[in-house]
Scaffold this motif. Structure first.
Motif, mmCIF file in Angstrom:
data_model
loop_
_atom_site.group_PDB
_atom_site.id
_atom_site.type_symbol
_atom_site.label_atom_id
_atom_site.label_comp_id
_atom_site.label_asym_id
_atom_site.label_seq_id
_atom_site.Cartn_x
_atom_site.Cartn_y
_atom_site.Cartn_z
ATOM 1 N N VAL A 167 2.617 1.675 -3.426
ATOM 2 C CA VAL A 167 1.752 2.181 -4.493
ATOM 3 C C VAL A 167 1.438 3.667 -4.281
ATOM 4 O O VAL A 167 1.529 4.471 -5.218
ATOM 5 C CB VAL A 167 0.441 1.367 -4.552
ATOM 6 N N VAL A 168 1.082 4.021 -3.060
ATOM 7 C CA VAL A 168 0.760 5.423 -2.773
ATOM 8 C C VAL A 168 1.974 6.318 -3.027
ATOM 9 O O VAL A 168 1.871 7.381 -3.648
ATOM 10 C CB VAL A 168 0.279 5.579 -1.316
ATOM 11 N N GLY A 169 3.130 5.868 -2.552
ATOM 12 C CA GLY A 169 4.342 6.657 -2.749
ATOM 13 C C GLY A 169 4.702 6.817 -4.208
ATOM 14 O O GLY A 169 5.140 7.893 -4.648
ATOM 15 N N LEU A 187 2.563 6.603 -6.859
ATOM 16 C CA LEU A 187 1.547 7.411 -7.536
ATOM 17 C C LEU A 187 1.663 8.892 -7.181
ATOM 18 O O LEU A 187 1.393 9.769 -8.008
ATOM 19 C CB LEU A 187 0.149 6.903 -7.192
ATOM 20 N N MET A 188 2.070 9.179 -5.944
ATOM 21 C CA MET A 188 2.165 10.566 -5.487
ATOM 22 C C MET A 188 3.568 11.133 -5.659
ATOM 23 O O MET A 188 3.849 12.238 -5.198
ATOM 24 C CB MET A 188 1.750 10.651 -4.008
ATOM 25 N N LEU A 193 8.333 7.499 0.712
ATOM 26 C CA LEU A 193 7.215 6.681 1.159
ATOM 27 C C LEU A 193 7.214 5.331 0.438
ATOM 28 O O LEU A 193 6.955 4.285 1.052
ATOM 29 C CB LEU A 193 5.900 7.412 0.896
ATOM 30 N N ALA A 194 7.523 5.360 -0.855
ATOM 31 C CA ALA A 194 7.570 4.123 -1.632
ATOM 32 C C ALA A 194 8.685 3.201 -1.131
ATOM 33 O O ALA A 194 8.491 1.985 -1.011
ATOM 34 C CB ALA A 194 7.770 4.436 -3.111
ATOM 35 N N ARG A 238 6.284 10.237 -4.262
ATOM 36 C CA ARG A 238 6.943 10.350 -2.944
ATOM 37 C C ARG A 238 7.855 9.139 -2.775
ATOM 38 O O ARG A 238 7.476 8.130 -2.171
ATOM 39 C CB ARG A 238 5.887 10.379 -1.841
ATOM 40 N N ILE A 248 0.841 -1.207 0.000
ATOM 41 C CA ILE A 248 0.000 0.000 0.000
ATOM 42 C C ILE A 248 0.875 1.256 0.000
ATOM 43 O O ILE A 248 0.664 2.180 -0.801
ATOM 44 C CB ILE A 248 -0.940 0.002 1.219
ATOM 45 N N LEU A 249 1.838 1.297 0.892
ATOM 46 C CA LEU A 249 2.728 2.460 0.950
ATOM 47 C C LEU A 249 3.528 2.598 -0.337
ATOM 48 O O LEU A 249 3.767 3.718 -0.817
ATOM 49 C CB LEU A 249 3.681 2.327 2.140
#
Length: 229
Positions: A137-139, A141-142, A147-148, A144, A134-135
């Motif tokens: 993918v979010v990192g 996409l954003m 975070l990734a 970041r 989750i982290l």
């Protein structure tokens, strides 16, 4: 988008094929030797109980658990749980699986380091297996990367867990084979079936480790590709 990257198949396909082959081997071996009764006629539960008592592990309970090939040893509650196909069956396959799980109980009793390490890793693996992706993918996409990379680090626990599992399972199988031979619960000619079942089961753990490492390498590849862009 990144999750449709065709490079994924380069990383995932070998692990997938190995996993399918391993599942075929273990199901085929278990089905084959589940049709072959042992000469002594002991069920998997009786084999496990005999081996446990022979090593002074009278406190370890042997219980039936539902499901297909759900056999496992619980080091926390000191319970050896066997599926119906193993618990109730007087077959070569059942004897091999029961002895393998008893091998884990013996590891626990002798403070086998890899088993202790694997047990200690369970909480971090449970978190990393779902939060890591989750982290990541979010990192990604954003945009970041920090975070990734945190997601990658968390998911790395899954790969390490899979690697630590290998010596634990290999050792349990080796103990099982020796115990069945030393105690005379199985005749020498019956050990061929036990070897086939346990060796096939070991391959599934190798496949799981390869898959976890492949996924981890793919995550790293994506991040490095993003950094270059």
């Amino acid at each position: 988008m990144f999750f449709f990257n065709p490079m994924y198949f380069l990383f995932a396909l070998p692990a997938l094929l190995l996993g399918l082959y391993a599942q075929y081997k273990v199901q085929n071996a278990f089905a084959r030797y589940s049709r072959v009764r042992t000469v002594r006629g002991l069920t998997g539960a009786q084999v496990a109980r005999y081996l446990l008592d022979a090593h002074g592990l009278h406190h370890v309970r042997v219980e039936r658990v539902g499901g297909m090939l759900t056999d496992h040893y619980d080091p926390t509650s000191k319970v050896l749980r066997l599926s119906p196909q193993v618990y109730d069956a007087p077959t070569i396959a059942a004897a091999g699986v029961a002895a393998h799980e008893m091998g884990h109980a013996l590891q626990d009793a002798t403070n086998y380091a890899p088993l202790a390490l694997r047990s200690a890793m369970v909480p971090s693996v449970q978190i990393g297996s779902w939060l890591g992706p989750i982290l990541f993918v979010v990192g990604l996409l954003m945009a970041r990367p920090t975070l990734a990379w945190l997601g990658v680090i968390l998911f790395a626990a899954v790969a390490v867990f899979a690697l630590v599992t290998l010596p634990v399972e290999f050792d349990a199988s080796n103990r099982a084979k020796k115990l069945l031979q030393q105690t005379g619960l199985l005749l020498p000619q019956e050990m061929e079936g036990v070897n086939a079942v346990l060796n096939a089961a070991a391959l599934t753990y190798v496949a799981a480790a390869v898959q976890a490492i492949s996924n981890l390498l793919y995550y790293v590849f994506l991040l490095q590709s993003t950094d270059r862009d």
